[in-house]
Design a protein around this motif. Structure first.
Motif, PDB file in Angstrom:
ATOM      1  N   THR A 153      88.140 -43.098  48.892  1.00  0.00           N
ATOM      2  CA  THR A 153      89.224 -43.894  48.335  1.00  0.00           C
ATOM      3  C   THR A 153      90.522 -43.102  48.366  1.00  0.00           C
ATOM      4  N   HIS A 154      91.645 -43.831  48.480  1.00  0.00           N
ATOM      5  CA  HIS A 154      92.962 -43.210  48.341  1.00  0.00           C
ATOM      6  C   HIS A 154      93.453 -43.323  46.900  1.00  0.00           C
ATOM      7  N   ASP A 155      92.715 -44.054  46.071  1.00  0.00           N
ATOM      8  CA  ASP A 155      93.128 -44.347  44.706  1.00  0.00           C
ATOM      9  C   ASP A 155      92.543 -43.303  43.754  1.00  0.00           C
ATOM     10  N   ILE A 156      93.381 -42.393  43.259  1.00  0.00           N
ATOM     11  CA  ILE A 156      92.905 -41.318  42.399  1.00  0.00           C
ATOM     12  C   ILE A 156      92.262 -41.858  41.117  1.00  0.00           C
ATOM     13  N   PRO A 157      92.902 -42.807  40.397  1.00  0.00           N
ATOM     14  CA  PRO A 157      92.247 -43.350  39.205  1.00  0.00           C
ATOM     15  C   PRO A 157      90.876 -43.953  39.500  1.00  0.00           C
ATOM     16  N   GLU A 158      90.745 -44.624  40.640  1.00  0.00           N
ATOM     17  CA  GLU A 158      89.455 -45.197  41.018  1.00  0.00           C
ATOM     18  C   GLU A 158      88.417 -44.103  41.246  1.00  0.00           C
ATOM     19  N   SER A 159      88.827 -43.027  41.898  1.00  0.00           N
ATOM     20  CA  SER A 159      87.896 -41.925  42.165  1.00  0.00           C
ATOM     21  C   SER A 159      87.395 -41.304  40.865  1.00  0.00           C
ATOM     22  N   ILE A 160      88.275 -41.201  39.873  1.00  0.00           N
ATOM     23  CA  ILE A 160      87.914 -40.601  38.589  1.00  0.00           C
ATOM     24  C   ILE A 160      87.028 -41.542  37.781  1.00  0.00           C
ATOM     25  N   SER A 161      87.414 -42.801  37.727  1.00  0.00           N
ATOM     26  CA  SER A 161      86.728 -43.746  36.844  1.00  0.00           C
ATOM     27  C   SER A 161      85.318 -44.075  37.321  1.00  0.00           C
TER      28      SER A 161
END
Length: 255
Positions: A192-200
């Motif tokens: 993913t390019h989405d940091i919040p998505e990677s964390i969550s």
């Protein structure tokens, strides 16, 4: 229990201006049931790495092992979901879900019943006779996931699987998908390019450098056993993880 091992994997490809090194000497292992998020600069080879793990392309050097066996060609233990749901518009929802079994020549009564049970369990059985165009984007993505899971993969690869959805739908779908994958105990690697998505969603976040990529860090994510992607975003530790990953990625851009 270790289910996936990537051992000293490197990959080069031929471009118009000569040979290009995508990444080199990548090593990591994944435990059964883990969710690994993979982030890194654009063009660093994240999707190529997933394709190598899936057995779609061979590495230039190194080895990939699934359940202790080296991957040589497409592995029956691995499912792959891309950015677009790729549902067949002329097939009903049930027919779409069964399509993966047909491709694998595994459309047995037992597997068909498992596919129907997945649809029942995750609230989509009433749409069996409808067509993809009659479903919302979020529902289509859930159907795509169930189609992949119906074939019984032990490892699922997600390549920007939610990026085509609008923000609000994406939040809901990631919550649903995370719940499904954890309940089914499917080991997952997500680019993913989405940091919040990677964390969550991730139990660990693998941070790759710019091309030729290497693993800069594998960051453990700890929110507790009852976490959901939505609840993680309001946790005080979320900001720390975001800042840490952002700084690692920015370091590459400044060099």
């Amino acid at each position: 229990m270790e289910i996936l091992r990537v051992e000293d994997v490197s990959h080069k490809y031929q471009a118009a201006n000569g040979e290009v090194a995508a990444f080199g000497h990548v090593n990591f292992t994944v435990e059964k049931g883990e969710f690994i998020s993979i982030v890194g600069p654009s063009g660093c080879g994240k999707s190529t790495l997933l394709s190598i793990i899936a057995g779609l392309i061979p590495p230039t050097s190194g080895h990939v092992f699934v359940k202790g066996e080296e991957v040589n060609g497409v592995s029956p233990h691995i499912g792959y979901m891309l950015q677009r749901d790729a549902l067949l518009e002329w097939r009903t929802i049930l027919s779409n879900v069964l399509f993966g079994l047909e491709i694998r020549r595994a459309k047995t009564p037992q597997n068909v019943e498992r596919a129907k049970e997945l649809l029942r369990t995750y609230g989509l059985y009433e749409f069996c006779g409808k067509y993809p165009r009659q479903l919302s984007g979020g529902m289509r993505q859930r159907v795509s996931l169930i189609r992949t899971l119906a074939a019984g993969p032990e490892i699922l690869l997600l390549d920007e699987a939610f990026s085509a959805l609008d923000y609000q739908t994406r939040l809901g779908v990631t919550d649903d998908v995370y719940r499904i994958l954890k309940r089914e105990n499917v080991t997952t690697l997500m680019v993913t390019h989405d940091i919040p998505e990677s964390i969550s969603m991730g139990d660990r976040v693998m941070i790759l450098s710019e091309r030729p990529a290497c693993i800069k860090e594998v960051l453990p994510i700890e929110f507790g056993p009852d976490r959901t992607p939505l609840s993680c975003r309001s946790d005080p530790k979320f900001g720390y993880y975001f800042d840490h990953i952002w700084k690692e990625l920015r370091t590459d851009e400044k060099q």
